[in-house]
Design a protein around this motif. Sequence first.
Motif, short mmCIF file in Angstrom:
data_model
loop_
_atom_site.label_atom_id
_atom_site.label_comp_id
_atom_site.label_asym_id
_atom_site.label_seq_id
_atom_site.Cartn_x
_atom_site.Cartn_y
_atom_site.Cartn_z
N THR A 172 31.67 33.34 52.82
CA THR A 172 32.96 33.98 52.52
C THR A 172 33.96 32.96 51.98
O THR A 172 34.69 33.22 51.04
N ALA A 173 33.98 31.77 52.59
CA ALA A 173 34.88 30.73 52.14
C ALA A 173 34.54 30.30 50.72
O ALA A 173 35.43 30.05 49.89
N ALA A 174 33.24 30.22 50.41
CA ALA A 174 32.83 29.84 49.06
C ALA A 174 33.29 30.86 48.04
O ALA A 174 33.73 30.51 46.94
N LEU A 175 33.19 32.14 48.39
CA LEU A 175 33.65 33.18 47.49
C LEU A 175 35.15 33.07 47.27
O LEU A 175 35.64 33.18 46.15
N ALA A 176 35.89 32.83 48.35
CA ALA A 176 37.34 32.71 48.25
C ALA A 176 37.75 31.51 47.40
O ALA A 176 38.78 31.53 46.72
N ASP A 177 36.93 30.46 47.41
CA ASP A 177 37.25 29.27 46.62
C ASP A 177 36.88 29.41 45.15
O ASP A 177 37.19 28.54 44.35
N SER A 178 36.21 30.50 44.79
CA SER A 178 35.72 30.64 43.43
C SER A 178 36.82 31.00 42.44
O SER A 178 36.62 30.91 41.24
N VAL A 179 37.96 31.40 42.92
CA VAL A 179 39.08 31.76 42.05
C VAL A 179 40.36 31.50 42.82
O VAL A 179 40.40 31.65 44.04
N SER A 180 41.42 31.09 42.13
CA SER A 180 42.64 30.72 42.82
C SER A 180 43.32 31.93 43.47
O SER A 180 43.26 33.04 42.95
N ARG A 181 43.94 31.69 44.60
CA ARG A 181 44.68 32.75 45.28
C ARG A 181 45.83 33.23 44.41
O ARG A 181 46.17 34.41 44.42
N ALA A 182 46.44 32.29 43.66
CA ALA A 182 47.55 32.69 42.80
C ALA A 182 47.10 33.73 41.79
O ALA A 182 47.80 34.72 41.55
N LEU A 183 45.93 33.53 41.20
CA LEU A 183 45.43 34.50 40.23
C LEU A 183 45.19 35.85 40.90
O LEU A 183 45.55 36.90 40.35
N LEU A 184 44.59 35.83 42.08
CA LEU A 184 44.32 37.09 42.77
C LEU A 184 45.61 37.84 43.10
O LEU A 184 45.68 39.06 43.01
N ILE A 185 46.63 37.10 43.48
CA ILE A 185 47.91 37.73 43.81
C ILE A 185 48.53 38.37 42.57
O ILE A 185 49.04 39.49 42.61
N VAL A 186 48.46 37.64 41.45
CA VAL A 186 48.99 38.20 40.20
C VAL A 186 48.16 39.41 39.76
O VAL A 186 48.70 40.43 39.33
N LEU A 187 46.84 39.33 39.89
CA LEU A 187 45.99 40.46 39.53
C LEU A 187 46.34 41.70 40.36
O LEU A 187 46.24 42.83 39.88
N ASP A 188 46.77 41.48 41.58
CA ASP A 188 47.09 42.60 42.46
C ASP A 188 48.33 43.35 42.01
O ASP A 188 48.60 44.44 42.49
N THR A 189 49.11 42.76 41.09
CA THR A 189 50.30 43.46 40.58
C THR A 189 49.95 44.39 39.42
O THR A 189 50.79 45.17 38.98
N LEU A 190 48.73 44.28 38.89
CA LEU A 190 48.33 45.11 37.76
C LEU A 190 48.00 46.52 38.20
O LEU A 190 47.62 46.75 39.36
N GLU A 191 48.12 47.45 37.27
CA GLU A 191 47.62 48.79 37.52
C GLU A 191 46.10 48.73 37.64
O GLU A 191 45.45 47.86 37.02
N PRO A 192 45.49 49.62 38.44
CA PRO A 192 44.03 49.54 38.64
C PRO A 192 43.22 49.47 37.36
O PRO A 192 42.33 48.62 37.23
N ALA A 193 43.51 50.33 36.40
CA ALA A 193 42.73 50.32 35.15
C ALA A 193 42.96 49.03 34.37
O ALA A 193 42.03 48.51 33.73
N GLU A 194 44.17 48.49 34.41
CA GLU A 194 44.45 47.21 33.75
C GLU A 194 43.62 46.10 34.38
O GLU A 194 43.05 45.26 33.68
N ARG A 195 43.56 46.11 35.68
CA ARG A 195 42.82 45.06 36.38
C ARG A 195 41.34 45.13 36.04
O ARG A 195 40.69 44.10 35.79
N VAL A 196 40.80 46.33 36.03
CA VAL A 196 39.39 46.49 35.69
C VAL A 196 39.11 45.99 34.27
O VAL A 196 38.16 45.23 34.04
N ALA A 197 39.92 46.40 33.32
CA ALA A 197 39.71 46.00 31.93
C ALA A 197 39.83 44.49 31.77
O ALA A 197 39.02 43.85 31.08
#
Length: 292
Positions: A100-125
């Motif tokens: 689980t830790a390895a998966l979490a380290d695979s991408v920055s938390r900052a990016l994930l937080i910003v991605l979470d502000t997108l609309e669902p379809a935007e995030r998927v695309a």
Amino acid sequence: MQVADDGLAARFEAERGRLRAVAYRMLGEPTAAEDAVQEAWLRLSRVDADEVDNLGGWLRTVVTRICLDVLRARRSRPEDPTETGQLDEVPGAAAEPADTAALADSVSRALLIVLDTLEPAERVAFVLHDMFAVPFDQIAPIVSRSPVATKKLASRARQKVRGTPAVPADELARQRRVVAAFLAAARSGDLGGILAVLAPDVVRRSDPAALPPGAAAVVRGAQQVARGTVALAGRSRLAELVLVNGRIGAVVAPGGRLRFALAFRVDGDVITEYEVIADPERLAHLDLALLP
């Protein structure tokens, strides 16, 4: 064919890592990503795998649809204000299993937080195209858009993720160094280090939802602000630098969900003011983006 077939299980396991990577970037939570992958494995039991020409593509589509449903459900479910109560006891700070830790380290938390502000379809695309090079004509059926409209979704998401700084690059870099030093000192409880980057008359303003019981919404003076910062070091350990409305800021998102944003005002080499934003309505209207 039974899903327990050893050959099919081996083929699925060969795809598991890529599926988890997709799901994690979609959902921002290792456990949720693993759940999505497991659900795809269960759905495989309901089809004849021999009729699937491209098992990897089929599984990626299934996982993406599952993630899209989860993202839409999150949007329709209001946040519980009580979840933001104790910042010094943030969930998700405990040690996690190695995978689980390895998966979490695979991408920055900052990016994930910003991605979470997108609309669902935007995030998927955006995730499928920009991060996994999936063609738009393959993404379009998942988000129920034409390929042209899907391309526009990804473009809009890309603009949001990158953002537009409100100050010149050299000024932003200087402010970034100051705020990064502040957070580093806060994480280690270094009172002297915190004071070194605070103006003597610094002001900290906080939404009520960000405060422990009885704490003041406005705190003035470097000593008072620094002591309060040390007392709540748990917040700083999960803070990530981002652009907040085009200016230097930070976000705290335990478990991948945005709980707090910090907006700083920097003058020279010191912080003169910062605000802790925790009200869900205010958080929802912030423009968050990655630092260039």
